[in-house]
Design an enzyme around this catalytic site. Structure first.
Site, PDB file in Angstrom:
ATOM      1  N   GLU A 263       0.337  -1.114   0.199  1.00  0.00           N
ATOM      2  CA  GLU A 263      -0.357   0.267  -0.378  1.00  0.00           C
ATOM      3  C   GLU A 263       0.791   1.340  -0.129  1.00  0.00           C
ATOM      4  OE1 GLU A 263      -3.629  -0.081   2.604  1.00  0.00           O
ATOM      5  OE2 GLU A 263      -4.013  -2.356   1.870  1.00  0.00           O
TER       6      GLU A 263
ATOM      7  N   CYS B 299       3.173   8.292   1.313  1.00  0.00           N
ATOM      8  CA  CYS B 299       3.659   8.139   2.317  1.00  0.00           C
ATOM      9  C   CYS B 299       3.896   6.230   1.515  1.00  0.00           C
ATOM     10  CB  CYS B 299       2.073   7.555   2.716  1.00  0.00           C
ATOM     11  SG  CYS B 299       2.278   6.483   4.452  1.00  0.00           S
TER      12      CYS B 299
ATOM     13  N   CYS C 161       4.134  -6.119   9.277  1.00  0.00           N
ATOM     14  CA  CYS C 161       5.292  -5.624   9.565  1.00  0.00           C
ATOM     15  C   CYS C 161       5.474  -6.116  11.330  1.00  0.00           C
ATOM     16  CB  CYS C 161       5.034  -4.436  10.843  1.00  0.00           C
ATOM     17  SG  CYS C 161       6.342  -3.621  11.321  1.00  0.00           S
TER      18      CYS C 161
ATOM     19  N   CYS D 170       2.901  -3.501  17.185  1.00  0.00           N
ATOM     20  CA  CYS D 170       2.505  -2.169  18.340  1.00  0.00           C
ATOM     21  C   CYS D 170       0.456  -2.809  17.915  1.00  0.00           C
ATOM     22  CB  CYS D 170       2.675  -1.124  17.317  1.00  0.00           C
ATOM     23  SG  CYS D 170       4.698  -0.208  17.155  1.00  0.00           S
TER      24      CYS D 170
ATOM     25  N   CYS E 191      -1.686  -0.476  15.696  1.00  0.00           N
ATOM     26  CA  CYS E 191      -1.556  -0.518  14.554  1.00  0.00           C
ATOM     27  C   CYS E 191      -2.417  -1.505  13.922  1.00  0.00           C
ATOM     28  CB  CYS E 191       0.058  -0.026  14.039  1.00  0.00           C
ATOM     29  SG  CYS E 191       0.543  -0.310  12.526  1.00  0.00           S
TER      30      CYS E 191
ATOM     31  N   GLY F 241       4.874  -1.568   7.955  1.00  0.00           N
ATOM     32  CA  GLY F 241       6.268  -1.772   7.476  1.00  0.00           C
ATOM     33  C   GLY F 241       7.372  -1.403   8.906  1.00  0.00           C
ATOM     34  N   GLU F 242       8.619  -1.574   9.126  1.00  0.00           N
ATOM     35  CA  GLU F 242       9.635  -1.125   9.821  1.00  0.00           C
ATOM     36  C   GLU F 242      10.471  -0.880   8.997  1.00  0.00           C
ATOM     37  OE1 GLU F 242       9.710   0.291  12.739  1.00  0.00           O
ATOM     38  OE2 GLU F 242      11.941   0.822  11.887  1.00  0.00           O
TER      39      GLU F 242
ATOM     40  N   ASN G 247       5.232   7.594  21.614  1.00  0.00           N
ATOM     41  CA  ASN G 247       3.977   6.647  21.634  1.00  0.00           C
ATOM     42  C   ASN G 247       3.521   6.918  23.028  1.00  0.00           C
ATOM     43  OD1 ASN G 247       3.682   7.127  18.473  1.00  0.00           O
ATOM     44  ND2 ASN G 247       3.389   5.324  18.975  1.00  0.00           N
TER      45      ASN G 247
ATOM     46  N   CYS H 276      -2.816   7.395   9.530  1.00  0.00           N
ATOM     47  CA  CYS H 276      -1.465   5.911   9.655  1.00  0.00           C
ATOM     48  C   CYS H 276      -1.711   5.311  10.516  1.00  0.00           C
ATOM     49  CB  CYS H 276      -0.793   7.206  10.322  1.00  0.00           C
ATOM     50  SG  CYS H 276       0.205   8.839  10.259  1.00  0.00           S
TER      51      CYS H 276
HETATM   52  N1  SAH Z   1       6.779   1.430  11.518  1.00  0.00           N
HETATM   53  C1  SAH Z   1       7.141   2.935  11.331  1.00  0.00           C
HETATM   54  C2  SAH Z   1       6.768   3.116  10.209  1.00  0.00           C
HETATM   55  C3  SAH Z   1       5.146   3.186   9.601  1.00  0.00           C
HETATM   56  S1  SAH Z   1       4.000   3.151  11.302  1.00  0.00           S
HETATM   57  C4  SAH Z   1       6.936   2.998  13.092  1.00  0.00           C
HETATM   58  O1  SAH Z   1       5.979   2.699  13.399  1.00  0.00           O
HETATM   59  O2  SAH Z   1       7.038   4.042  13.167  1.00  0.00           O
HETATM   60  C5  SAH Z   1       3.911   5.682  11.297  1.00  0.00           C
HETATM   61  C6  SAH Z   1       3.418   5.594  12.373  1.00  0.00           C
HETATM   62  O3  SAH Z   1       1.785   5.857  12.531  1.00  0.00           O
HETATM   63  C7  SAH Z   1       3.594   5.681  13.739  1.00  0.00           C
HETATM   64  O4  SAH Z   1       3.705   6.643  14.158  1.00  0.00           O
HETATM   65  C8  SAH Z   1       2.707   4.967  14.230  1.00  0.00           C
HETATM   66  O5  SAH Z   1       3.100   5.143  15.436  1.00  0.00           O
HETATM   67  C9  SAH Z   1       1.387   5.073  13.748  1.00  0.00           C
HETATM   68  N2  SAH Z   1       0.152   4.756  14.124  1.00  0.00           N
HETATM   69  C10 SAH Z   1       0.614   3.503  13.525  1.00  0.00           C
HETATM   70  N3  SAH Z   1      -1.415   2.647  14.008  1.00  0.00           N
HETATM   71  C11 SAH Z   1      -1.836   4.191  14.046  1.00  0.00           C
HETATM   72  C12 SAH Z   1      -2.969   3.983  14.233  1.00  0.00           C
HETATM   73  N4  SAH Z   1      -4.361   3.559  14.475  1.00  0.00           N
HETATM   74  N5  SAH Z   1      -3.491   5.645  14.180  1.00  0.00           N
HETATM   75  C13 SAH Z   1      -2.618   6.590  14.181  1.00  0.00           C
HETATM   76  N6  SAH Z   1      -1.564   7.083  13.695  1.00  0.00           N
HETATM   77  C14 SAH Z   1      -1.113   4.892  13.726  1.00  0.00           C
HETATM   78 FE1  SF4 Z   2       4.150  -0.443  15.263  1.00  0.00          FE
HETATM   79 FE2  SF4 Z   2       4.969   1.221  12.832  1.00  0.00          FE
HETATM   80 FE3  SF4 Z   2       4.570  -1.534  12.623  1.00  0.00          FE
HETATM   81 FE4  SF4 Z   2       2.642  -0.593  12.523  1.00  0.00          FE
HETATM   82  S1  SF4 Z   2       3.875  -0.337  11.005  1.00  0.00           S
HETATM   83  S2  SF4 Z   2       3.191  -1.921  14.085  1.00  0.00           S
HETATM   84  S3  SF4 Z   2       3.103   0.706  13.858  1.00  0.00           S
HETATM   85  S4  SF4 Z   2       6.013  -0.230  13.837  1.00  0.00           S
END
Ligand code: SAH
Ligand code: SF4
Length: 386
Positions: free
Chosen positions: A110, A146, A153, A157, A160, A204-205, A259, A378
């Site tokens: 995506e 984006c 991933c 978290c 997410c 992804g990370e 966070n 996000c």
């Molecule tokens: N994996 C990386 C980059 C992708 S996530 C990371 O975690 O940083 C990008 C951002 O989206 C991160 O800051 C994450 O904390 C935030 N995010 C994840 N799930 C979310 C949600 N449901 N609502 C708002 N932000 C979210």
């Molecule tokens: Fe966490 Fe970023 Fe992976 Fe979502 S994409 S699980 S926020 S590390």
């Protein structure tokens, strides 16, 4: 002849395209190696690079700076551009578009396009183009793409949606940079002329797919002409990745998904904290040589009742002040997703959190959610066709 040599000959003689014969994503040196059998001079490779990354051709036939017979020879040997392509488009009322981008193995990833300016965000009266059809008139003056770095991933978290997929696979450098190329082509955007920002904040990370991510970032900053200062990579706090990143001569800006105000709250929502505590992450970020006026961003997803109280804001402000490097906090109200057990904070508590951080001497901004209606915001990216 070595076994490796025999194998090469065997593959060359085999009918049909060879595996790994996609050219998009290879840098100058890799193109030179891959096409070694044609003994091309450096300027022919540079012409190909211009075609792949500046013109963003999708077939070798479009490399018109090359004579036709050279294109034919290279094609016959099984090479192709193999640029990822947009398989499906979802368009939001706010102008945001979410794409499913198809990789060569049939997996989809995506990518999100977020236009800004000239009414792009609020003109929901315009007729929607059919899926796959590019919008006819340009209604944006700048845009942010984006980009995803992995399919799924592994970080898990709790808030997410991407985490629900688990890790399916890493993307290659070509698949990462290819998302940008496919989206630029759709909108006929040209970096250099158009102001394009990139955020590596999709699925992804990035720091768990470090080499491919950095190879892609170098292609994007080099032949694809997107200034490194207009790219931001976000990490959940993978310390070895941050330390490697700190050594890179060319690199995007850095964002850390904080966070939480402390390790206890963070552990509950980001189990990765057990591996690398907040202090470890901050210590690693300290090693990053910042460019003039550069700041590190702390992202902070507000989860109602979990991390959005006044005392949490005060704790975050203290933490950021103590980190003592140029920083800012981006607040994101949590975006909901099916089966993710959190609640959105209301607008007043988001504002109050921002005010409290500012009162504590920390620059804080609220990130407007984009494309919530199409699951493009996000943390909402998940490989779904519905
Ligand atoms: N994996 C990386 C980059 C992708 S996530 C990371 O975690 O940083 C990008 C951002 O989206 C991160 O800051 C994450 O904390 C935030 N995010 C994840 N799930 C979310 C949600 N449901 N609502 C708002 N932000 C979210
Ligand atoms: Fe966490 Fe970023 Fe992976 Fe979502 S994409 S699980 S926020 S590390």
């Amino acid at each position: 002849m070595s076994a490796g040599g025999k194998l090469d000959t065997f593959i060359l003689d085999a009918a049909g395209p060879r595996p790994g014969a996609g050219l998009f994503g290879l840098n100058n040196q890799q193109l030179t190696e891959q096409l070694g059998e044609f003994h091309l001079p450096g300027w022919r490779i540079r012409q190909l690079e211009t075609a792949l990354y500046s013109q963003r051709v999708t077939t070798l036939d479009e490399v018109t700076t090359w004579p036709k017979d050279l294109r034919e020879q290279v094609k016959t040997a099984g090479f192709e551009v193999r640029l990822t392509r947009i398989a499906e488009t979802f368009r939001s009322v706010d102008g945001t578009e979410r794409y499913l981008i198809a990789c060569a193995d049939g997996q989809t990833v995506e990518t999100v396009w977020m236009p800004e300016g000239d009414g792009a965000e609020d003109d929901d009266s315009a007729p929607e183009p059919a899926s796959g059809e590019a919008p006819s008139a340009r209604s944006w003056t700048r845009a942010t793409i984006c980009v995803s770095s992995q399919i799924g991933c592994a970080v898990n978290c709790q808030f997410c949606l991407t985490a629900k997929l688990g890790i399916i696979r890493n993307l290659t450098a070509g698949e990462i940079a290819g998302q940008v190329a496919a989206v630029l082509n759709r909108h006929q955007a040209q970096p250099g002329r158009d102001r394009i920002n990139l955020v590596f904040m999709g699925m992804g990370e990035p720091f768990l797919n470090y080499d491919a991510f950095m190879d892609a970032a170098r292609l994007l900053a080099g032949p694809m002409a997107i200034p490194e200062s207009r790219m931001t990579v976000s990490t959940s706090g993978i310390v070895p990745g941050i330390l490697r990143f700190a050594e890179e001569p060319i690199r995007p800006r850095l964002a850390i998904s904080l966070n939480a105000p402390n390790d206890a709250v963070r552990e509950a929502i980001m189990p990765i904290t057990r591996k690398w505590a907040i202090a470890d992450v901050i210590e690693a970020v300290r090693k990053l040589p910042l460019r003039p006026r550069e700041r590190v961003t702390f992202e902070y997803v507000l989860l109602s009742g979990v991390n959005d109280q006044a005392q949490h804001a005060d704790e975050v402000a203290r933490l950021v002040r103590r980190a003592n490097f140029p920083a800012r906090v981006n607040l994101i109200a949590w975006n909901p997703g099916p089966g993710v057990p959190f609640a959105m904070p209301d607008a007043q508590s988001v504002d109050a959190f921002q005010q409290r951080l500012r009162a504590g001497g920390v620059p804080a901004f609220i990130r407007r959610p984009r494309g919530r209606d199409i699951y493009a915001a996000c943390g909402q990216l998940k490989k779904t066709m519905d």
